[in-house]
Scaffold this active site. Structure first.
Site, mmCIF file in Angstrom:
data_model
loop_
_atom_site.group_PDB
_atom_site.id
_atom_site.type_symbol
_atom_site.label_atom_id
_atom_site.label_comp_id
_atom_site.label_asym_id
_atom_site.label_seq_id
_atom_site.Cartn_x
_atom_site.Cartn_y
_atom_site.Cartn_z
ATOM 1 N N GLY A 24 1.860 4.970 -0.524
ATOM 2 C CA GLY A 24 1.211 6.268 -0.728
ATOM 3 C C GLY A 24 2.263 7.299 -1.098
ATOM 4 O O GLY A 24 2.381 7.730 -2.237
ATOM 5 N N GLU A 65 0.819 -1.208 0.000
ATOM 6 C CA GLU A 65 0.000 0.000 0.000
ATOM 7 C C GLU A 65 0.859 1.266 0.000
ATOM 8 O O GLU A 65 0.853 2.033 0.957
ATOM 9 C CB GLU A 65 -0.882 0.015 1.254
ATOM 10 C CG GLU A 65 -1.731 -1.227 1.402
ATOM 11 C CD GLU A 65 -2.601 -1.216 2.645
ATOM 12 O OE1 GLU A 65 -3.779 -1.554 2.538
ATOM 13 O OE2 GLU A 65 -2.079 -0.857 3.727
ATOM 14 N N CYS A 113 -0.402 33.268 9.889
ATOM 15 C CA CYS A 113 -0.175 33.939 11.163
ATOM 16 C C CYS A 113 0.148 32.952 12.279
ATOM 17 O O CYS A 113 -0.644 32.753 13.212
ATOM 18 C CB CYS A 113 -1.379 34.792 11.523
ATOM 19 S SG CYS A 113 -1.618 36.080 10.310
ATOM 20 N N ARG A 133 3.233 19.797 6.767
ATOM 21 C CA ARG A 133 4.186 18.792 7.261
ATOM 22 C C ARG A 133 5.386 19.367 8.019
ATOM 23 O O ARG A 133 5.779 18.814 9.051
ATOM 24 C CB ARG A 133 4.639 17.866 6.132
ATOM 25 C CG ARG A 133 3.489 17.009 5.576
ATOM 26 C CD ARG A 133 3.970 15.958 4.591
ATOM 27 N NE ARG A 133 4.813 14.972 5.230
ATOM 28 C CZ ARG A 133 6.129 14.913 5.114
ATOM 29 N NH1 ARG A 133 6.774 15.778 4.344
ATOM 30 N NH2 ARG A 133 6.808 13.983 5.747
ATOM 31 N N TYR A 186 5.383 17.711 11.532
ATOM 32 C CA TYR A 186 6.342 16.614 11.714
ATOM 33 C C TYR A 186 7.787 17.075 11.676
ATOM 34 O O TYR A 186 8.685 16.235 11.578
ATOM 35 C CB TYR A 186 6.243 15.599 10.569
ATOM 36 C CG TYR A 186 4.924 14.968 10.280
ATOM 37 C CD1 TYR A 186 4.130 14.430 11.295
ATOM 38 C CD2 TYR A 186 4.487 14.840 8.964
ATOM 39 C CE1 TYR A 186 2.938 13.802 10.991
ATOM 40 C CE2 TYR A 186 3.295 14.212 8.656
ATOM 41 C CZ TYR A 186 2.517 13.695 9.676
ATOM 42 O OH TYR A 186 1.361 13.071 9.365
HETATM 43 C C1 LIG Z 1 -1.045 5.855 5.288
HETATM 44 C C2 LIG Z 1 -1.146 4.418 5.026
HETATM 45 C C3 LIG Z 1 -0.401 3.848 4.006
HETATM 46 C C4 LIG Z 1 0.583 4.625 3.157
HETATM 47 O O1 LIG Z 1 1.698 5.050 3.833
HETATM 48 P P1 LIG Z 1 2.866 5.794 3.012
HETATM 49 O O2 LIG Z 1 3.855 6.154 4.036
HETATM 50 O O3 LIG Z 1 2.255 6.982 2.381
HETATM 51 O O4 LIG Z 1 3.363 4.823 2.000
HETATM 52 C C5 LIG Z 1 -0.583 2.505 3.745
HETATM 53 N N1 LIG Z 1 -1.441 1.752 4.481
HETATM 54 C C6 LIG Z 1 -2.167 2.274 5.483
HETATM 55 C C7 LIG Z 1 -3.095 1.410 6.235
HETATM 56 C C8 LIG Z 1 -2.041 3.619 5.800
HETATM 57 O O5 LIG Z 1 -2.760 4.125 6.802
#
Ligand SMILES: *Cc1c(COP(=O)(O)O)cnc(C)c1O
Length: 438
Positions: free
Chosen positions: A293, A291, A362, A331, A335
């Site tokens: 992102g 997964e 601000c 970010r 973070y």
């Molecule tokens: C946010 C998230 C991701 C993606 O994380 P990245 O750091 O963007 O690759 C994958 N799986 C789950 C369940 C998430 O919450």
């Protein structure tokens, strides 16, 4: 020169190009602050992930975690590339549907999915609901019953592995708000419950250990853990998991201090770890899902800003202020995330000074960069912040009633507006006048 800017990203005028488009022209045409995606980089990363699975001949899904950047145009590109998506809300599902993205290719995540969200998902034949907690087992059971539907489910477990990364974005440790705990027996109990519901088809198990992970070991650890849980479930319940989903979190390079492997190298390690771990079991090779992102959306994105005011202080780094900030990229404030920034009109210009790039919001904490070496800059210059494509626009806000920026997709030298810049009218669109009592 910034090592992330390759020679082919500079045109004859000496300007930075994005997807073959001149960044200065993009800033002129669409205004700033502007978010620009080099679409070919989105495509090439998805293809790189898929290639590893195909070369290893395993069943797989590359599920883009769309919370990194969710927009109709993005779902269109993911669909064209044959990707799956992760969605975490009704809004993301709605946006995917608007893009013609079938939710049959979507995984629904979240630790507090609402009744309405589950109805939306099930009505649209969601690919799989990644079940997070006992409340959800009941609620989803109720929804499936009411809609007379059968639903694929996967259990999210907390594997007790913490990725060595920024503590704010860890989710895999035992004390997490996400998923079923293993040690206390919650995960076993959850499995018994979902197996007992004939409306559920339990396809496998999932874990996500964090984000911006640089070490293969974290993923090998989660792969081994998930296989051992699957093996335990087979022995104890006779249940055969078909899918092992190791989540996302593949690290990317934001600054020269970041030295991640190419994201696809992680996948290679995950496949090897799972194949090895299943050898002594009766599980066979399961399908492996990932997964990503950030690694798909992040490096493809650029934020273009125009320089405005400047403040010089004796002995301190000057503040160079741009026309955006925490409203389009939270970010750094949230973070302490770091980025690299170049002068878009001349990324090769000799560097002259270390500055702080300040936003216009601000808040004293609205600083996008605390130490960026730049050439001389003057008001009107365009700065390009690199690798901003993940969790930037998707976390954007209207703080200070600033409109959110426009988003442009650039590919093969052509650009297209994919999210309009918000107008002042948009900002008051939901406001209702208060009927004053005299
Ligand atoms: C946010 C998230 C991701 C993606 O994380 P990245 O750091 O963007 O690759 C994958 N799986 C789950 C369940 C998430 O919450």
């Amino acid at each position: 020169m910034n090592e992330q800017i390759t020679a082919d990203a500079i045109n004859a005028a000496g300007h930075l190009t994005i997807g073959g488009c001149d960044s200065i022209e993009l800033a002129k045409e669409y205004g700033t602050p502007l978010v620009v995606y080099d679409v070919s980089r989105i495509r090439s990363q998805i293809r790189a992930f898929k290639r590893v699975f195909e070369e290893n001949q395993v069943d797989y899904a590359v599920s883009y975690a769309s919370k990194a950047f969710s927009a109709v145009a993005m779902y269109q590109v993911i669909k064209q590339e044959g990707g799956h998506v992760d969605v975490v809300s009704g809004g993301e599902m709605y946006t995917a549907l608007k893009a013609g993205f079938s939710l049959e290719n979507a995984s629904f995540h979240g630790n507090n999915k609402s009744y309405d969200e589950l109805v939306l998902a099930v009505k649209n034949h969601i690919g799989v609901v990644v079940v997070d907690n006992f409340h959800e087992i009941e609620l989803l059971g109720q929804v499936a019953e009411e809609l007379d539907a059968h639903v694929n489910v996967m259990l999210r477990i907390t594997p007790g592995i913490s990725a060595h990364t920024n503590k704010y974005i860890q989710t895999g440790q035992v004390d997490s708000k996400f998923g079923f705990d293993l040690e206390s027996g919650q995960a076993d109990q959850a499995l018994e419950k979902v197996l007992a519901n004939p409306r559920f088809n339990v396809i496998g198990l999932h874990a996500h250990i964090g984000s911006q992970i640089f070490e293969v070991a974290g993923f090998e650890g989660v792969a081994n853990k998930l296989v051992s849980v699957a093996d335990h479930w087979q022995k104890k319940f006779g249940y055969q998991a078909k899918v092992i989903n190791v989540g996302g979190g593949f690290g990317i390079r934001y600054t020269k201090d970041d030295t991640p492997l190419p994201p696809e190298d992680f996948v290679d390690a995950i496949i090897k770890a799972i194949k090895k771990a299943v050898e002594p079991t009766d599980l066979g090779t399961p399908a492996i899902w990932i997964e990503p992102g950030r690694s798909i959306a992040g490096p493809a994105g650029y934020n273009l800003y125009t320089v405005g005011s400047r403040k010089d202080l004796p002995g301190l780094k000057p503040y160079v202020t741009i026309d955006g900030g925490m409203g389009d990229n939270i970010r750094p404030a949230l973070y302490e995330a770091e980025y690299e920034t170049v002068l878009a009109s001349d990324p090769q210009a000799p560097l002259k000074e270390h500055v702080r790039i300040a936003g216009k919001y601000c808040e004293s904490g609205d600083i996008l960069s605390y130490d960026q070496e730049l050439p001389e800059t003057k008001p009107g210059d365009v700065l390009a912040m690199l690798d901003t494509g993940a969790y930037g626009y998707s976390m954007a806000s209207n703080y200070n009633r600033n409109p959110r920026p426009a988003v442009v997709f650039a590919e093969d030298g052509q650009s297209q507006l994919v999210i309009k810049r918000e107008s002042y009218e948009d900002l008051v669109h939901l406001d209702q006048p208060y009927e004053l009592h005299d």
